[in-house]
Design an enzyme around this catalytic site. Sequence first.
Site, PDB file in Angstrom:
ATOM      1  N   ILE A 457       0.753  -0.965   0.004  1.00 32.93           N
ATOM      2  CA  ILE A 457       0.103  -0.100  -0.034  1.00 32.93           C
ATOM      3  C   ILE A 457       0.901   1.277  -0.038  1.00 32.93           C
ATOM      4  CG2 ILE A 457      -2.106  -1.193   1.007  1.00 32.93           C
ATOM      5  CD1 ILE A 457      -1.019  -0.161   3.861  1.00 32.93           C
ATOM      6  N   LEU A 583      14.287  -3.982   8.965  1.00 29.01           N
ATOM      7  CA  LEU A 583      14.632  -4.763   8.005  1.00 29.01           C
ATOM      8  C   LEU A 583      15.240  -3.965   6.778  1.00 29.01           C
ATOM      9  CD1 LEU A 583      11.908  -7.359   8.012  1.00 29.01           C
ATOM     10  CD2 LEU A 583      13.865  -7.499   9.208  1.00 29.01           C
ATOM     11  N   GLN A 591       8.691   5.334   6.729  1.00 27.82           N
ATOM     12  CA  GLN A 591       7.455   5.081   7.713  1.00 27.82           C
ATOM     13  C   GLN A 591       7.230   5.891   8.773  1.00 27.82           C
ATOM     14  OE1 GLN A 591       4.773   2.757   6.734  1.00 27.82           O
ATOM     15  NE2 GLN A 591       5.637   3.522   5.011  1.00 27.82           N
ATOM     16  N   GLY A 655       6.014  -4.263  14.011  1.00 28.55           N
ATOM     17  CA  GLY A 655       5.535  -3.193  12.851  1.00 28.55           C
ATOM     18  C   GLY A 655       5.804  -1.830  13.314  1.00 28.55           C
ATOM     19  N   GLU A 658       2.619   2.376  12.066  1.00 32.84           N
ATOM     20  CA  GLU A 658       1.819   3.286  12.884  1.00 32.84           C
ATOM     21  C   GLU A 658       2.074   3.963  14.276  1.00 32.84           C
ATOM     22  OE1 GLU A 658      -2.622   1.231  12.587  1.00 32.84           O
ATOM     23  OE2 GLU A 658      -0.962  -0.233  12.242  1.00 32.84           O
TER      24      GLU A 658
END
Length: 718
Positions: A457, A583, A591, A655, A658
């Site tokens: 996305i 990673l 991000q 993750g 967010e």
Amino acid sequence: MTGSVGAPAERREGREKVSGTARYAAEYDYPGRAQAWPVPAAVARGRVTGVDTAAALAVPGVLTVLTHDNAPRLAEPDDPTLAVLQNPRVPHRGWFVALVVAETLEAARAGAAAVRVDYAAEEHDVTLTASHPGVYVPDDANAEYPAVRERGDPDGAFGSSAARVDVAYRVPPLHNHPMEPHASTARWDDGRLTVHTSSQGAGAVRSVLAGLFGIPEERIVVTAEHVGGGFGSKGTPRPDVVLAAMAARQTGRAVTVALPRRYLPAVVGHRAPTLHRLRLGADADGRLTSLVHEVTTHTSRIKEFVEQAAVPARVMYASPHSRTEHRVAALDVPSPSWMRAPGEAPGMYALESAMDELADELGMDPVELRVRNEPDVEPDSGKPFSSRHLVECLREGARRFGWAGRDPRPGSHREGPLLLGTGVAAATYPVMVSPATASARALPDGTFLVRINATDIGTGARTVLAQVGADALGVPLERVRIEVGSTELPPAPLAGGSSGTASWGWAVHEAGARLARRLAEHRGPLPEEGLDARADTTGSADAESDWARHAFGAHFAEVAVDTVTGEVRVGRLLGVYAAGRILNPRIARSQFVGGMTMGLGMALTEGSTVDAAFGDFTEADLASYHVPVHADVGGIEAHWLDEDDPRLNPMGSKGIGEIGIVGTAAAIGNAVHHATGVRFRELPLTPDRVLAGLLDHRAAHDARTGPATGGSGPVRGV
């Protein structure tokens, strides 16, 4: 190992995107493709009593107009927001009541404008208050978390605490507004359905369409090759894909439905407004004795969705007495849904603002207050943390930011009409992972093909998964090709909850490792079709963990508040994160910075109003709903700690999509308080709101001490 993981590899699809060759859902131009334009309801609640389509059908190029009278019948969906054009009911303003299908987009739009709809309007209620008579405690908060959690005697402990804060905060409705609006292209061919859609999960779309249209999933192919953002609003199917499939079946043509941006707030979900009450009690040393976080929010009357904003308070700080509670009122509003860091973003804004107020009450440095309340285990579950380096993030962030040189007195730093201040807030986000399948194939030409129905996305998933596959295979990255974004690939979960890379990467790693073992045992040349291995992480990725798994971070902000205009400018944002193994640092930084920028918008510019009279969102497009632009963003830095956590997945990753938004708004709000001495408890901090607060602060100061002298501008006494 080749060392691909951890390298700053460039995005694999970057050249396609900048050259315009990357095809998005509305760009699949089949022969004879038609365009469709929806007609939204013009009342906030009621029924359609008549639809006059004559003028629309007279528009040159219009093929048909679908209404609840003639649209294909659908099976009842699990998600009521997808039951479009099935009955005359209007549950909220903006609900689609017709769809015009035409040869061109212009004709479809003109036809939609010509449709005349009559309604039987009913009384509506769209206004959320903490005392709303319809407020109730739901059975759970979206089936993931209990609505209420309580330990000890929080009210009694609060009453006997040496230091107390009892404060309320308000976060308005917020909207996802991805750059690519929701769009789908569908066509039927001999009972088979092919769909290109802008979605965070092609598999979920296929499953829903199969149920709605009563056909086997094997007769449906859904692709989401390139997706221009979603932020949660594309996490499940939305009405565009259902309308496209209905129109394609009705006309026998391929049909594209691309929703106009102004329609998005009403039909694709939003972050519901949240009203927060925080009661924090502490002893004289700053250790929490009681923590109470109560949240009131709204949901629609057709689908319950509860913004679980009190959940992060169950994770963050040690307190022997605690209560977290969610209450919700069902109103005549569009159905809320997921938006980046649902629950954590508004919940941590309120909690971290209240922690700052408690630090003021105690006369304690806000960084040290957070450090002093570091828990040994997760407070809610009692589980040990798989890794928790929040204190290290706070310490490292303070060092990088120059926190030690800060004058803690509010309003102590002025440059002409500008008041300068700094603030801090912590951040957290849970580690989530779901089972996935993937395949890896070795080809005779020395290359490898990794296949998985992941969805990129815009996060760089293709690139990172190729890196994971290359490392598992022990080959250079350039020899690994990857295919994602189609239900013709091995099934995998949607992109959401910052769980994509962990879920997909686990399966890719296992498939690559299995193929590497097969190759080690293989003798002679490879067969023409290559050599395959497949992995399914069911039973491992979804196994119950004995550990509480979360990412953590610390945000620092520096602001300048203009005492003449009320404008707030953020000169510096700094984030330091503990998010497992990084990673790809290039993609990770993007991000983190993207999340922080979105948090800046939440703090200063983004906010929506539900119009009580008409029942719709007043700020429905990017002209009135203000997202940050380059000129709004000063210096942003994102850093991370080297965190080794073997209890997560084979990559050791958490993750990152967010957590960047989670603490940013609170850090900015705390910095504004430090700059001005005024505590603003409602977002966003727009110039009118800030200037009014400064003027009220000056008036209160003058009432106590007499008119101030000196300084600059109309609030010189601040």
